[in-house]
Design a protein around this motif. Sequence first.
Motif, PDB file in Angstrom:
ATOM      1  N   LEU A   5      31.629 -10.241 -12.156  1.00 13.01           N
ATOM      2  CA  LEU A   5      32.067 -11.465 -11.499  1.00 13.01           C
ATOM      3  C   LEU A   5      33.075 -11.086 -10.425  1.00 13.01           C
ATOM      4  CD1 LEU A   5      32.607 -13.684 -14.651  1.00 13.01           C
ATOM      5  CD2 LEU A   5      30.797 -13.933 -12.955  1.00 13.01           C
ATOM      6  N   ILE A   6      32.875 -11.607  -9.231  1.00 12.86           N
ATOM      7  CA  ILE A   6      33.757 -11.283  -8.119  1.00 12.86           C
ATOM      8  C   ILE A   6      34.444 -12.553  -7.650  1.00 12.86           C
ATOM      9  CG2 ILE A   6      33.858 -10.370  -5.765  1.00 12.86           C
ATOM     10  CD1 ILE A   6      31.344  -8.703  -6.545  1.00 12.86           C
ATOM     11  N   PHE A   7      35.766 -12.498  -7.608  1.00 12.68           N
ATOM     12  CA  PHE A   7      36.545 -13.659  -7.186  1.00 12.68           C
ATOM     13  C   PHE A   7      36.362 -13.876  -5.698  1.00 12.68           C
ATOM     14  CE2 PHE A   7      40.334 -15.971  -5.888  1.00 12.68           C
ATOM     15  CZ  PHE A   7      40.364 -16.969  -6.843  1.00 12.68           C
ATOM     16  N   LEU A  18      36.185 -21.760 -13.037  1.00 10.70           N
ATOM     17  CA  LEU A  18      35.193 -21.277 -13.993  1.00 10.70           C
ATOM     18  C   LEU A  18      35.117 -19.749 -13.989  1.00 10.70           C
ATOM     19  CD1 LEU A  18      33.292 -22.227 -16.147  1.00 10.70           C
ATOM     20  CD2 LEU A  18      31.590 -22.679 -14.391  1.00 10.70           C
ATOM     21  N   LEU A  19      35.203 -19.141 -12.824  1.00 10.54           N
ATOM     22  CA  LEU A  19      35.200 -17.686 -12.737  1.00 10.54           C
ATOM     23  C   LEU A  19      36.400 -17.098 -13.473  1.00 10.54           C
ATOM     24  CD1 LEU A  19      34.100 -14.996 -11.491  1.00 10.54           C
ATOM     25  CD2 LEU A  19      35.733 -15.417  -9.648  1.00 10.54           C
ATOM     26  N   CYS A  20      37.560 -17.663 -13.241  1.00  6.59           N
ATOM     27  CA  CYS A  20      38.764 -17.173 -13.916  1.00  6.59           C
ATOM     28  C   CYS A  20      38.659 -17.375 -15.425  1.00  6.59           C
ATOM     29  CB  CYS A  20      40.011 -17.850 -13.351  1.00  6.59           C
ATOM     30  SG  CYS A  20      40.353 -17.328 -11.657  1.00  6.59           S
ATOM     31  N   ASP A  99      29.114  -1.327 -20.042  1.00  7.00           N
ATOM     32  CA  ASP A  99      29.871  -2.097 -19.056  1.00  7.00           C
ATOM     33  C   ASP A  99      31.357  -1.840 -19.259  1.00  7.00           C
ATOM     34  OD1 ASP A  99      27.630  -3.249 -17.936  1.00  7.00           O
ATOM     35  OD2 ASP A  99      27.952  -5.247 -18.788  1.00  7.00           O
ATOM     36  N   ASP A 100      32.071  -1.676 -18.167  1.00  8.45           N
ATOM     37  CA  ASP A 100      33.505  -1.402 -18.250  1.00  8.45           C
ATOM     38  C   ASP A 100      34.277  -2.484 -18.991  1.00  8.45           C
ATOM     39  OD1 ASP A 100      33.245   0.990 -16.892  1.00  8.45           O
ATOM     40  OD2 ASP A 100      33.703   0.107 -14.936  1.00  8.45           O
ATOM     41  N   ASP A 101      33.829  -3.725 -18.879  1.00  5.59           N
ATOM     42  CA  ASP A 101      34.572  -4.823 -19.499  1.00  5.59           C
ATOM     43  C   ASP A 101      33.965  -5.286 -20.823  1.00  5.59           C
ATOM     44  OD1 ASP A 101      32.326  -6.140 -18.552  1.00  5.59           O
ATOM     45  OD2 ASP A 101      33.444  -7.901 -17.897  1.00  5.59           O
TER      46      ASP A 101
END
Length: 187
Positions: A5-7, A18-20, A99-101
Amino acid sequence: MLEPLIFDATASARDRILLCAQQLFYQQGIRATGVDKVIAQAGVTKVTFYRHFPAKNALVLAFLQQRHQRWMLAFRHALNQHAALIDALPAALLSWFRDDDYRGCAFINTAAELGDTLAEASELIRQHKREMAQAISDKLMPAQQVKTAQIVLLVEGAIVQVQIGEEAERVVEVLRAALEALLKTGA
């Protein structure tokens, strides 16, 4: 497996909120993430936040709906990279685990955090798990589809094993061996 996800500061206020929430709820947990933290990270006012999400529960439901759509799209795409489930499922899961996250399944995490305190969330979680099972079943030969529930249990166990710190590659090897045993012709 999931696209990061890119802000985007130019996105609508609802999309930024929603992204945050996606990032904070998944990484820190729903209960640990207050509305004020989401508001600050999204760069919106409280009025704007509450105009889009009248309560935190509404944001939780939107988070689950969006996560479901993103995850299922990525999962089906990953499964379609191989003809047979025996190859597709381990590859898809290993990609996700790397995945890193990676912090486990957002739906298992939400069920553990909220229990049955938000009935709508519980229904979204069950829907997600049904659709995941269907995606797995779709990769099986008709005679093997009766094994879908067993395969889903293997997948859920693998997800939790990696989440608690087991080595992803080893977990996927165990999963592959279990799939081979389960899907033997005539088994």
